[in-house]
Design an enzyme around this catalytic site. Sequence first.
Site, mmCIF file in Angstrom:
data_model
loop_
_atom_site.group_PDB
_atom_site.id
_atom_site.type_symbol
_atom_site.label_atom_id
_atom_site.label_comp_id
_atom_site.label_asym_id
_atom_site.label_seq_id
_atom_site.Cartn_x
_atom_site.Cartn_y
_atom_site.Cartn_z
ATOM 1 N N THR A 1 51.365 44.781 33.147
ATOM 2 C CA THR A 1 51.385 44.629 34.592
ATOM 3 C C THR A 1 51.204 43.150 34.904
ATOM 4 O O THR A 1 50.926 42.350 34.014
ATOM 5 C CB THR A 1 50.262 45.459 35.231
ATOM 6 O OG1 THR A 1 50.378 45.406 36.646
ATOM 7 C CG2 THR A 1 48.895 44.949 34.843
ATOM 8 N N VAL A 2 51.398 42.775 36.155
ATOM 9 C CA VAL A 2 51.095 41.403 36.558
ATOM 10 C C VAL A 2 50.120 41.438 37.721
ATOM 11 O O VAL A 2 50.135 42.338 38.546
ATOM 12 C CB VAL A 2 52.354 40.610 36.977
ATOM 13 C CG1 VAL A 2 53.314 40.477 35.810
ATOM 14 C CG2 VAL A 2 53.034 41.229 38.189
#
Length: 426
Positions: free
Chosen positions: A358-359
């Site tokens: 994820t970011v």
Amino acid sequence: LATRSPAVGRRGMIATSQSLASAAGLAVLQQGGNAIDAAVTAAGVLAVVEPSMNGIGGDLFALVYDTVTRRVYGLDASGRSARAATPEAFARRGLQAMPSDGVLTVNVPGVVSGWDALLARFGTLSMASALAPAIRYAHEGFPVAELMANEWAEAAPRLAQDPAAMATFLPHGTAPAMGGIFSNRRLATSLELIARDGPDAFYRGPIATAIEADMRARDGLLTADDFASHTPDWVDTIHVNYRGVDVHEMPPSTQGFVALEMLNILEGFDIRAMGHNSADYLHLVSEAKKIAFADRGAYLADRAFVPDDVLPMLLSKDYAARRRLEIDMRKAATYGPAALPGSTPAAPDFAGRDRGDTVYLSAADDRGNVVSFIQSLFASFGAGIVAGDTGITLHNRGCGFVLTPGHPNQIAPGKRPLHTLVPAMV
């Protein structure tokens, strides 16, 4: 000691996982845009340059502190399951547990609706302006960073199993090496449609049509009607006060309450006296987390399926005080979930399926606006499939559901799955 100095500034700041995204967001701030403009611009770039982590085929959550109203707002731009996603549909396919990837784990992606909602409510840029840097990198190419190169290479055998994914991300049969220039012109075309026509291009236009055709070819469940009915939700945050500081999280279907429950439990101990990373400290944090995760397994689901009395109880100081008494500093223990008066909690589920792909990004401006922002595909390259010629990797958030009858997180039509994404704000 820290190995590098913290960044400090007066006119605004942005932090992302990739320098190209940070630079794009910083340019927006330098040109007079606000934190929300910078966040969406950076997120667009991340959707191109970190394709294993995130993209427009994923979901988005954000917390926004608005300096005008002096409030924290929550945005849930996660997608729902297909109307055809019934327990019976999975049973007919011979499934007794949710698959970890593939077409049956794809829900409606929410990222594009999230970008639009943020810009419409708090931003000053148009979608076209915010997406311009992302479109440029998708068309012209970008140098692949070290972390991406490593993840890409690891995912290459999985990507090679899907012809569209292979054509998009393994153009020469292999993953690009660090420093190699990679472009995704198919994705650039999709982004250009969104820049021109807004979210309708994705949810009611040619992109939705293309994804529906791809789903049908794969015996998937999503349809154009599922896309057309998607809406993001502005929601009230949940929060607790920890030692004089208000900590805000997203409500279900995210696991925000798990972090808050842990803080409530830990508040009753003298953590500072234990010393950072001491045996007592690590034991205590681990035990508090086990208690909170037991409650997550039993109760976390789409908020429409969580009983009204669950969250107030789990976030109460009295409940934390009771659970705190169960911790034995001399040994590890196994904990059950909370029991509501007059009801039996569901058996904990979703064990061992958390992912790390994820970011996260955060931005602040000189007016005092702050954004805490997450977008994700869940697993590396999501479901492992690309939708036709769109260049869009589809997420596998549907694997967050369970097939356990009666569990609040059981798969159902038009439902959001348990989400591990938790943007926070202090």
